[in-house]
Design a protein around this motif. Structure first.
Motif, PDB file in Angstrom:
ATOM      1  N   SER A 182      17.921 -10.847  10.444  1.00 42.48           N
ATOM      2  CA  SER A 182      19.444 -10.874  10.950  1.00 42.48           C
ATOM      3  C   SER A 182      20.278 -10.090  10.161  1.00 42.48           C
ATOM      4  O   SER A 182      19.957  -9.664   9.196  1.00 42.48           O
ATOM      5  N   VAL A 183      21.475  -9.696  11.027  1.00 42.58           N
ATOM      6  CA  VAL A 183      22.394  -8.816  10.250  1.00 42.58           C
ATOM      7  C   VAL A 183      22.718  -9.255   8.490  1.00 42.58           C
ATOM      8  O   VAL A 183      22.438  -8.313   7.526  1.00 42.58           O
ATOM      9  N   PRO A 184      23.135 -10.586   8.647  1.00 43.26           N
ATOM     10  CA  PRO A 184      23.476 -11.055   7.227  1.00 43.26           C
ATOM     11  C   PRO A 184      22.273 -10.680   6.186  1.00 43.26           C
ATOM     12  O   PRO A 184      22.647 -10.289   5.105  1.00 43.26           O
ATOM     13  N   SER A 185      20.998 -11.065   6.333  1.00 41.28           N
ATOM     14  CA  SER A 185      19.964 -10.999   5.454  1.00 41.28           C
ATOM     15  C   SER A 185      19.677  -9.587   5.281  1.00 41.28           C
ATOM     16  O   SER A 185      19.266  -9.195   4.006  1.00 41.28           O
ATOM     17  N   ILE A 186      19.688  -8.615   6.176  1.00 44.50           N
ATOM     18  CA  ILE A 186      19.371  -7.264   6.030  1.00 44.50           C
ATOM     19  C   ILE A 186      20.634  -6.741   5.090  1.00 44.50           C
ATOM     20  O   ILE A 186      20.325  -6.139   4.167  1.00 44.50           O
ATOM     21  N   VAL A 187      21.931  -7.106   5.348  1.00 38.20           N
ATOM     22  CA  VAL A 187      22.932  -6.583   4.372  1.00 38.20           C
ATOM     23  C   VAL A 187      22.583  -7.211   2.965  1.00 38.20           C
ATOM     24  O   VAL A 187      22.808  -6.453   2.096  1.00 38.20           O
ATOM     25  N   MET A 188      22.192  -8.295   2.822  1.00 33.43           N
ATOM     26  CA  MET A 188      21.886  -8.966   1.513  1.00 33.43           C
ATOM     27  C   MET A 188      20.547  -8.025   0.799  1.00 33.43           C
ATOM     28  O   MET A 188      20.783  -7.870  -0.374  1.00 33.43           O
ATOM     29  N   LEU A 189      19.694  -8.019   1.549  1.00 29.02           N
ATOM     30  CA  LEU A 189      18.381  -7.198   1.048  1.00 29.02           C
ATOM     31  C   LEU A 189      18.850  -5.702   0.604  1.00 29.02           C
ATOM     32  O   LEU A 189      18.294  -5.248  -0.388  1.00 29.02           O
ATOM     33  N   LYS A 196       0.751  -1.175   0.164  1.00 26.98           N
ATOM     34  CA  LYS A 196      -0.016  -0.012   0.090  1.00 26.98           C
ATOM     35  C   LYS A 196       0.760   1.060  -0.095  1.00 26.98           C
ATOM     36  O   LYS A 196       0.464   2.430  -0.266  1.00 26.98           O
ATOM     37  N   LEU A 197       2.055   1.186   0.523  1.00 27.06           N
ATOM     38  CA  LEU A 197       2.827   2.381   0.737  1.00 27.06           C
ATOM     39  C   LEU A 197       3.471   2.730  -0.874  1.00 27.06           C
ATOM     40  O   LEU A 197       4.352   3.711  -0.812  1.00 27.06           O
ATOM     41  N   LYS A 198       3.133   1.730  -1.757  1.00 27.70           N
ATOM     42  CA  LYS A 198       3.364   2.112  -3.097  1.00 27.70           C
ATOM     43  C   LYS A 198       4.966   2.639  -3.329  1.00 27.70           C
ATOM     44  O   LYS A 198       5.379   3.622  -3.689  1.00 27.70           O
ATOM     45  N   MET A 199       6.102   1.586  -2.804  1.00 33.65           N
ATOM     46  CA  MET A 199       7.121   2.121  -2.851  1.00 33.65           C
ATOM     47  C   MET A 199       8.170   1.304  -3.918  1.00 33.65           C
ATOM     48  O   MET A 199       9.070   0.957  -3.755  1.00 33.65           O
ATOM     49  N   ASP A 200       7.366   1.116  -5.056  1.00 33.17           N
ATOM     50  CA  ASP A 200       8.148   0.440  -5.919  1.00 33.17           C
ATOM     51  C   ASP A 200       9.297   1.048  -6.429  1.00 33.17           C
ATOM     52  O   ASP A 200      10.343   0.290  -7.060  1.00 33.17           O
ATOM     53  N   ASP A 201       9.396   2.393  -6.432  1.00 38.29           N
ATOM     54  CA  ASP A 201      10.401   3.154  -6.934  1.00 38.29           C
ATOM     55  C   ASP A 201      11.549   2.822  -5.810  1.00 38.29           C
ATOM     56  O   ASP A 201      12.788   3.207  -6.003  1.00 38.29           O
ATOM     57  N   GLN A 202      11.555   2.157  -4.753  1.00 39.27           N
ATOM     58  CA  GLN A 202      12.549   1.675  -3.725  1.00 39.27           C
ATOM     59  C   GLN A 202      13.177   0.515  -4.206  1.00 39.27           C
ATOM     60  O   GLN A 202      14.083   0.113  -3.410  1.00 39.27           O
ATOM     61  N   ILE A 203      12.917  -0.295  -5.118  1.00 38.47           N
ATOM     62  CA  ILE A 203      13.398  -1.397  -5.541  1.00 38.47           C
ATOM     63  C   ILE A 203      14.477  -0.861  -6.467  1.00 38.47           C
ATOM     64  O   ILE A 203      14.205  -0.083  -7.658  1.00 38.47           O
ATOM     65  N   GLU A 204      15.807  -1.467  -6.220  1.00 37.64           N
ATOM     66  CA  GLU A 204      16.660  -1.089  -7.417  1.00 37.64           C
ATOM     67  C   GLU A 204      16.485  -1.249  -8.715  1.00 37.64           C
ATOM     68  O   GLU A 204      15.860  -2.314  -8.942  1.00 37.64           O
ATOM     69  N   GLU A 205      16.948  -0.507  -9.518  1.00 34.18           N
ATOM     70  CA  GLU A 205      16.286  -0.407 -10.995  1.00 34.18           C
ATOM     71  C   GLU A 205      16.630  -1.864 -11.657  1.00 34.18           C
ATOM     72  O   GLU A 205      15.887  -2.591 -12.511  1.00 34.18           O
ATOM     73  N   PRO A 208      17.252   2.230   1.037  1.00 31.28           N
ATOM     74  CA  PRO A 208      17.288   2.358   2.313  1.00 31.28           C
ATOM     75  C   PRO A 208      15.880   2.540   2.785  1.00 31.28           C
ATOM     76  O   PRO A 208      15.556   2.236   3.973  1.00 31.28           O
ATOM     77  N   LYS A 209      15.053   3.557   2.341  1.00 33.79           N
ATOM     78  CA  LYS A 209      13.785   3.715   2.790  1.00 33.79           C
ATOM     79  C   LYS A 209      13.053   2.633   2.799  1.00 33.79           C
ATOM     80  O   LYS A 209      12.310   2.531   4.075  1.00 33.79           O
ATOM     81  N   LEU A 210      12.874   1.725   1.913  1.00 28.57           N
ATOM     82  CA  LEU A 210      12.157   0.651   2.153  1.00 28.57           C
ATOM     83  C   LEU A 210      12.525  -0.294   3.027  1.00 28.57           C
ATOM     84  O   LEU A 210      11.732  -1.160   3.877  1.00 28.57           O
ATOM     85  N   LEU A 211      13.824  -0.412   3.095  1.00 27.56           N
ATOM     86  CA  LEU A 211      14.465  -1.129   3.863  1.00 27.56           C
ATOM     87  C   LEU A 211      14.199  -0.980   5.220  1.00 27.56           C
ATOM     88  O   LEU A 211      13.986  -1.778   6.369  1.00 27.56           O
TER      89      LEU A 211
END
Lengths: 76, 333
Positions: free
Chosen positions: B291-298, B167-176, B304-307
């Motif tokens: 977990s720190v590893p999965s956040i680093v991967m994401l 709903k937050l419509k953050m599609d622009d937050q995904i890397e191109e 950053p905003k979506l993360l």
């Protein structure tokens, strides 16, 4: 034969690489080995789970560490 | 019902094992009821029990999971939209096998196939959080009601998360590059029974290798809590009447990169000492969901905003669940 191991460097990827190399040795196949760790490149193969094995450009296995026996069957 | 009780006592709780170990410990001269004897008994019994359960459960669960590779999940999910789709994504997340190192290829694979962000996130939240093996282990260590509650709130967290994030419509937050990735549809590997068995055994070995130190540490801490750390200290920090117990448990759990199997003995010991079940489940969820590893991967695929929204949502969601479960705790134990 061109063999690529796709994976971002976690222990499973190393194990797959080791097993496949051993399998190639057993079969006496002289293959060119390549490790692909770049995410974009990995995904370009359509792979969703690492580690994955690509032989001569074709993905033959993804998401599991093949045993040496299984690797031999696939390469041979 | 008789059968269920039998399965619970013999296979999951392994009361016979505990008695056996107590007998061996007293033969060596220690009193199994005294502090040292009890700690030793607990340590040996819990470690063996968890290792056995771990091996059997992971084997069975991996076998089932071999029928649900991400390629198949993606194909199934591709046909759905909306909240129903998020729910299905969350459910499939629980049975699709996936280690955190696969989170990026998986994310990209789902997104490039046209699955909405909501679905992908529902999947990403439920996958590490609710997993068949750990649910069964929860039944063993606590009981069926608590395990069911854990699954339900986990799925709720996942579905709500996916819905909010979409709903937050953050599609622009995904890397191109994620959208630019050409979707190559891999044919799903059809595995033979022999290959499934090989896959499942390999999973048991792999997970065992990764997890055994955490189990030992977890059981060690559990033993300390059971027999050495004064109840008053524990309750001072984590007692149910303390409003900060849930947030504290959650915040401690997030940066920890331990396996859920390692947290179970600690959880069990804490509950035995009177810590609220909500507090304990919050801790376990915090350890597994983030977990720190999965956040680093994401970070490689989402901006950053979506993360940040993702991490904050999961954290607050877990805390809310903790408060609610503490309030209803008496119904569960």
């Amino acid at each position: 034969m061109n063999i690529k191991i796709l994976g971002s460097g976690c222990p499973n990827c190393h194990r797959l690489e080791a097993n496949v190399k051993e399998a190639a040795n057993h079969l006496g196949i002289d293959a060119e080995f390549e490790k692909v760790t770049d995410m974009k490149a990995i995904v370009a193969y359509g792979v969703m789970r690492t580690p994955a094995l690509v032989i001569d450009g074709k993905v033959v296995s993804s998401g599991r560490v093949l045993s040496v026996g299984e690797a031999e069957k696939i390469i041979g | 019902m008789e059968l269920f009780t039998w399965i619970n006592d013999y296979l999951l709780k392994m009361n016979w094992l505990k008695s056996g170990i107590e007998a061996i410990v007293s033969m060596s001269g220690l009193d199994p009821a005294g502090n040292v004897g009890a700690s030793l008994t607990f340590f040996i019994y819990d470690t063996i029990k968890i290792f056995i359960l771990l091996s059997v459960l992971i084997f069975m669960v991996s076998y089932i999971q071999s029928y649900f590779p991400p390629e198949r999940t993606r194909r199934i999910l591709g046909r759905f939209k909306g909240i129903g789709a998020n729910m299905l994504a969350a459910l499939l997340g629980t049975i699709t096998p996936f280690c955190s190192c696969s989170s990026i290829p998986l994310f990209i694979g789902f997104t490039s196939a046209g699955l909405s962000i909501g679905m992908t996130f529902s999947f990403l939240i439920s996958s590490p959080l609710v997993d068949l093996a750990s649910v069964l282990l929860l039944v063993s260590i606590f009981n069926g009601k608590i395990a069911l509650a854990y699954v339900l709130v986990g799925l709720l967290l996942a579905v709500t998360g996916g819905t909010i994030l979409s709903k937050l419509k953050m599609d622009d937050q995904i890397e191109e590059f994620v959208f630019q990735t050409v979707l190559s549809m891999l044919t799903e590997e059809k595995l033979t029974t022999k290959e499934r068995i090989s896959f499942s055994s390999m999973q048991v070995k792999e997970i065992f290798r990764k997890v055994w130190p955490y189990v030992l540490i977890g059981v060690g801490i559990g033993a300390l809590i059971h027999n050495w750390i004064p109840e008053s200290w524990i309750l001072a920090l984590l007692g149910q009447d303390k409003w900060y117990s849930v947030p504290l448990a959650t915040l401690i759990g997030i940066p920890m990169y331990a396996d859920i199997f390692g947290t179970l003995p600690i959880a069990e010991a804490l509950v035995a000492k009177g810590v609220g079940i909500g507090t304990v489940l919050s801790f376990m969820m915090a350890v597994t969901a983030l977990s720190v590893p999965s956040i680093v991967m994401l970070k490689n695929v989402i901006k950053p905003k979506l993360l940040t929204v993702f991490v904050v949502y999961v954290t607050l969601g877990i805390m809310l669940i903790g408060f609610i479960l503490n309030a209803f705790g008496s119904l569960l134990v």
